[in-house]
Design a protein around this motif. Structure first.
Motif, PDB file in Angstrom:
ATOM      1  N   VAL A  48       7.808   7.401   4.181  1.00 57.05           N
ATOM      2  CA  VAL A  48       7.819   5.934   4.173  1.00 57.05           C
ATOM      3  C   VAL A  48       7.798   5.412   2.744  1.00 57.05           C
ATOM      4  O   VAL A  48       8.488   4.443   2.405  1.00 57.05           O
ATOM      5  CB  VAL A  48       6.634   5.377   4.988  1.00 57.05           C
ATOM      6  N   ALA A  49       7.019   6.060   1.865  1.00 56.28           N
ATOM      7  CA  ALA A  49       6.950   5.638   0.468  1.00 56.28           C
ATOM      8  C   ALA A  49       8.320   5.735  -0.202  1.00 56.28           C
ATOM      9  O   ALA A  49       8.727   4.847  -0.967  1.00 56.28           O
ATOM     10  CB  ALA A  49       5.923   6.477  -0.282  1.00 56.28           C
ATOM     11  N   ARG A  50       9.044   6.800   0.073  1.00 43.94           N
ATOM     12  CA  ARG A  50      10.378   6.949  -0.508  1.00 43.94           C
ATOM     13  C   ARG A  50      11.335   5.893   0.041  1.00 43.94           C
ATOM     14  O   ARG A  50      12.195   5.374  -0.692  1.00 43.94           O
ATOM     15  CB  ARG A  50      10.920   8.348  -0.214  1.00 43.94           C
ATOM     16  N   LEU A  51      11.204   5.576   1.316  1.00 46.72           N
ATOM     17  CA  LEU A  51      12.041   4.527   1.896  1.00 46.72           C
ATOM     18  C   LEU A  51      11.731   3.178   1.258  1.00 46.72           C
ATOM     19  O   LEU A  51      12.643   2.397   0.949  1.00 46.72           O
ATOM     20  CB  LEU A  51      11.825   4.473   3.412  1.00 46.72           C
ATOM     21  N   GLU A  52      10.451   2.891   1.057  1.00 45.71           N
ATOM     22  CA  GLU A  52      10.064   1.632   0.415  1.00 45.71           C
ATOM     23  C   GLU A  52      10.559   1.576  -1.021  1.00 45.71           C
ATOM     24  O   GLU A  52      10.947   0.512  -1.518  1.00 45.71           O
ATOM     25  CB  GLU A  52       8.542   1.468   0.481  1.00 45.71           C
ATOM     26  N   ALA A  53      10.563   2.726  -1.702  1.00 42.32           N
ATOM     27  CA  ALA A  53      11.076   2.762  -3.076  1.00 42.32           C
ATOM     28  C   ALA A  53      12.565   2.444  -3.097  1.00 42.32           C
ATOM     29  O   ALA A  53      13.055   1.708  -3.974  1.00 42.32           O
ATOM     30  CB  ALA A  53      10.812   4.134  -3.695  1.00 42.32           C
ATOM     31  N   LEU A  54      13.311   2.974  -2.124  1.00 38.30           N
ATOM     32  CA  LEU A  54      14.736   2.667  -2.032  1.00 38.30           C
ATOM     33  C   LEU A  54      14.959   1.185  -1.719  1.00 38.30           C
ATOM     34  O   LEU A  54      15.889   0.568  -2.241  1.00 38.30           O
ATOM     35  CB  LEU A  54      15.392   3.524  -0.946  1.00 38.30           C
ATOM     36  N   ALA A  55      14.113   0.638  -0.861  1.00 39.80           N
ATOM     37  CA  ALA A  55      14.247  -0.778  -0.489  1.00 39.80           C
ATOM     38  C   ALA A  55      13.775  -1.709  -1.591  1.00 39.80           C
ATOM     39  O   ALA A  55      14.177  -2.879  -1.649  1.00 39.80           O
ATOM     40  CB  ALA A  55      13.469  -1.049   0.795  1.00 39.80           C
ATOM     41  N   GLY A  56      12.897  -1.209  -2.449  1.00 38.40           N
ATOM     42  CA  GLY A  56      12.385  -2.025  -3.538  1.00 38.40           C
ATOM     43  C   GLY A  56      11.332  -3.021  -3.119  1.00 38.40           C
ATOM     44  O   GLY A  56      11.049  -3.979  -3.839  1.00 38.40           O
ATOM     45  N   ARG A  57      10.710  -2.800  -1.972  1.00 34.14           N
ATOM     46  CA  ARG A  57       9.671  -3.724  -1.492  1.00 34.14           C
ATOM     47  C   ARG A  57       8.895  -3.043  -0.368  1.00 34.14           C
ATOM     48  O   ARG A  57       9.403  -2.113   0.283  1.00 34.14           O
ATOM     49  CB  ARG A  57      10.282  -5.030  -0.972  1.00 34.14           C
ATOM     50  N   PRO A  58       7.672  -3.496  -0.105  1.00 35.13           N
ATOM     51  CA  PRO A  58       6.889  -2.910   0.996  1.00 35.13           C
ATOM     52  C   PRO A  58       7.535  -3.195   2.347  1.00 35.13           C
ATOM     53  O   PRO A  58       8.023  -4.298   2.601  1.00 35.13           O
ATOM     54  CB  PRO A  58       5.532  -3.611   0.877  1.00 35.13           C
ATOM     55  N   LEU A  59       7.534  -2.203   3.203  1.00 37.00           N
ATOM     56  CA  LEU A  59       8.055  -2.349   4.556  1.00 37.00           C
ATOM     57  C   LEU A  59       6.948  -2.338   5.600  1.00 37.00           C
ATOM     58  O   LEU A  59       7.168  -2.753   6.734  1.00 37.00           O
ATOM     59  CB  LEU A  59       9.050  -1.230   4.856  1.00 37.00           C
ATOM     60  N   LEU A  60       5.765  -1.847   5.213  1.00 37.60           N
ATOM     61  CA  LEU A  60       4.626  -1.780   6.125  1.00 37.60           C
ATOM     62  C   LEU A  60       3.415  -2.447   5.476  1.00 37.60           C
ATOM     63  O   LEU A  60       3.262  -2.457   4.253  1.00 37.60           O
ATOM     64  CB  LEU A  60       4.291  -0.322   6.470  1.00 37.60           C
ATOM     65  N   ARG A  61       2.556  -2.988   6.333  1.00 38.98           N
ATOM     66  CA  ARG A  61       1.314  -3.630   5.881  1.00 38.98           C
ATOM     67  C   ARG A  61       0.165  -3.003   6.632  1.00 38.98           C
ATOM     68  O   ARG A  61       0.130  -3.035   7.870  1.00 38.98           O
ATOM     69  CB  ARG A  61       1.376  -5.141   6.148  1.00 38.98           C
ATOM     70  N   ARG A  62      -0.791  -2.445   5.905  1.00 44.27           N
ATOM     71  CA  ARG A  62      -1.954  -1.811   6.525  1.00 44.27           C
ATOM     72  C   ARG A  62      -3.071  -2.826   6.661  1.00 44.27           C
ATOM     73  O   ARG A  62      -3.418  -3.515   5.696  1.00 44.27           O
ATOM     74  CB  ARG A  62      -2.415  -0.603   5.692  1.00 44.27           C
ATOM     75  N   THR A  63      -3.645  -2.939   7.846  1.00 42.88           N
ATOM     76  CA  THR A  63      -4.743  -3.857   8.114  1.00 42.88           C
ATOM     77  C   THR A  63      -5.809  -3.115   8.909  1.00 42.88           C
ATOM     78  O   THR A  63      -5.545  -2.037   9.454  1.00 42.88           O
ATOM     79  CB  THR A  63      -4.264  -5.079   8.929  1.00 42.88           C
ATOM     80  N   PRO A  64      -7.029  -3.682   9.004  1.00 38.14           N
ATOM     81  CA  PRO A  64      -8.057  -3.030   9.832  1.00 38.14           C
ATOM     82  C   PRO A  64      -7.633  -2.876  11.290  1.00 38.14           C
ATOM     83  O   PRO A  64      -8.116  -1.991  11.990  1.00 38.14           O
ATOM     84  CB  PRO A  64      -9.251  -3.985   9.700  1.00 38.14           C
ATOM     85  N   ALA A  65      -6.718  -3.732  11.751  1.00 36.88           N
ATOM     86  CA  ALA A  65      -6.278  -3.669  13.152  1.00 36.88           C
ATOM     87  C   ALA A  65      -5.118  -2.698  13.354  1.00 36.88           C
ATOM     88  O   ALA A  65      -4.712  -2.455  14.484  1.00 36.88           O
ATOM     89  CB  ALA A  65      -5.868  -5.056  13.634  1.00 36.88           C
ATOM     90  N   GLY A  66      -4.582  -2.134  12.281  1.00 32.34           N
ATOM     91  CA  GLY A  66      -3.465  -1.212  12.412  1.00 32.34           C
ATOM     92  C   GLY A  66      -2.425  -1.448  11.336  1.00 32.34           C
ATOM     93  O   GLY A  66      -2.618  -2.265  10.427  1.00 32.34           O
ATOM     94  N   THR A  67      -1.334  -0.733  11.422  1.00 33.27           N
ATOM     95  CA  THR A  67      -0.238  -0.842  10.460  1.00 33.27           C
ATOM     96  C   THR A  67       0.920  -1.585  11.098  1.00 33.27           C
ATOM     97  O   THR A  67       1.360  -1.230  12.203  1.00 33.27           O
ATOM     98  CB  THR A  67       0.213   0.550   9.993  1.00 33.27           C
TER      99      THR A  67
END
Length: 323
Positions: A48-67
């Motif tokens: 996922v980190a490599r995909l986000e690097a290719l996209a140039g922005r975060p694709l997922l948001r981690r929260t206490p309720a889940g991702t």
């Protein structure tokens, strides 16, 4: 004219990276997704980190309720599902209809899975023993239409007018009936009858509840005495013990317990059942063969006439009483 070459295209994401994104969003977390895929959480996070690097922005948001997917992640997700599905479909498209293999996932209502699908599945398996069919409850996989759109299933038995964006093969018109204790008698049902006793329906999230509620609201029937019950069998038992009445599709009433009477509604209410697939997948040999098996089997049962309308079966599944 120029001797300069055009810029090299941006690196494309791998299917593994796209699958990682889909898995985390669907599971709601990295740990859950890793367990479902049978991989380490660290390898999933790296993908996922490599995909986000290719996209140039975060694709997922981690929260206490889940991702959860970010807005950019949501935009990416639809294309990711389509890309992963298309890669798998490339091999399915090459198959010959006489030698099909693979896995077919089908979502269905419990009632249609009980009374319509088994003979079609038996006929399909006899012709295509190399295909494994997985039958899933539509409610448990997020609803039939949504499961088809998201690629969680290959085909779904759904209410046709709830998903006009999918490729639909009309199957049957399943009419809704009024069910009450036998002591009520068989005189015709009126709108006043529908408001006189507690009405037992499935939970509001269920499409049948919403369909019945819309029918009653449009006719001015007050909705002040509705009880929500999850299981159809429990609903019918409660009706049999005089705790209320219900309105259910004909197929959901089978088998009808003793002590109940079923009658037509004052005005007809139906659910048009159809087999749904993604439009771009409808021509796949596997899905064509399954659709054909379903239509052929229903035709032998005397159910559809080829246009989605219902013909009266030689031996009706459930007889209603009317005067």
């Amino acid at each position: 004219m120029t001797d300069r070459l055009p810029p090299a295209p941006a690196q494309a994401p791998s299917l593994a990276q796209l699958r990682a994104l889909i898995a985390v969003v669907d599971a709601g977390g990295f740990g859950e997704a890793a367990a479902e895929l049978g991989v380490s959480q660290s390898s999933l996070s790296e993908a996922v980190a490599r995909l986000e690097a290719l996209a140039g922005r975060p694709l997922l948001r981690r929260t206490p309720a889940g991702t959860f997917a970010t807005e950019a992640g949501l935009r990416t997700l639809g294309h990711a599902r389509a890309a992963v599905q298309a890669a798998a479909d490339a091999l399915l498209a090459a198959q010959e209809e006489g030698a099909l293999a693979g896995t077919l996932r089908v979502a269905s209502f419990r009632s249609t899975a009980t009374h319509l699908l088994p003979p079609a599945l038996a006929a399909f398996r006899a012709r295509h023993p190399g295909v494994t069919v997985i039958l899933l409850d539509a409610e448990s996989c997020g609803g039939g239409p949504e499961a088809v759109r998201a690629g969680r299933v290959d085909a779904g038995l759904i209410v046709a007018d709830e998903a006009p964006d999918l490729r639909l093969t009309p199957l049957v018109q399943d009419d809704y009936l009024f069910a009450a204790p036998s002591a009520r008698g068989t005189h015709p049902v009126t709108l006043a009858d529908l408001a006189a006793q507690p009405l037992i329906l499935p939970p509001l999230r269920d499409s049948c509840h919403r369909r019945v509620r819309g029918y009653l609201t449009a006719r001015g029937v007050p909705l002040t005495h509705i009880m929500e019950v999850e299981q159809d069998s429990v609903t019918l038992s409660m009706v049999g013990h005089g705790l209320g009445v219900t309105i259910m599709p004909r197929l959901a009433l089978l088998p009808l317990p003793p002590g109940l009477v079923v009658l037509p509604l004052p005005e007809p209410l139906t659910r048009p059942l159809a087999l749904a697939v993604l439009p771009q997948r409808a021509a796949l040999p596997l899905l064509r063969a399954f659709t054909g098996a379903v239509l052929e089997t229903l035709g032998k049962m005397g159910t559809p006439n080829g246009t989605g309308e219902v013909q009266e079966p030689a031996a009706p599944l459930l007889r209603t009483t009317s005067n």
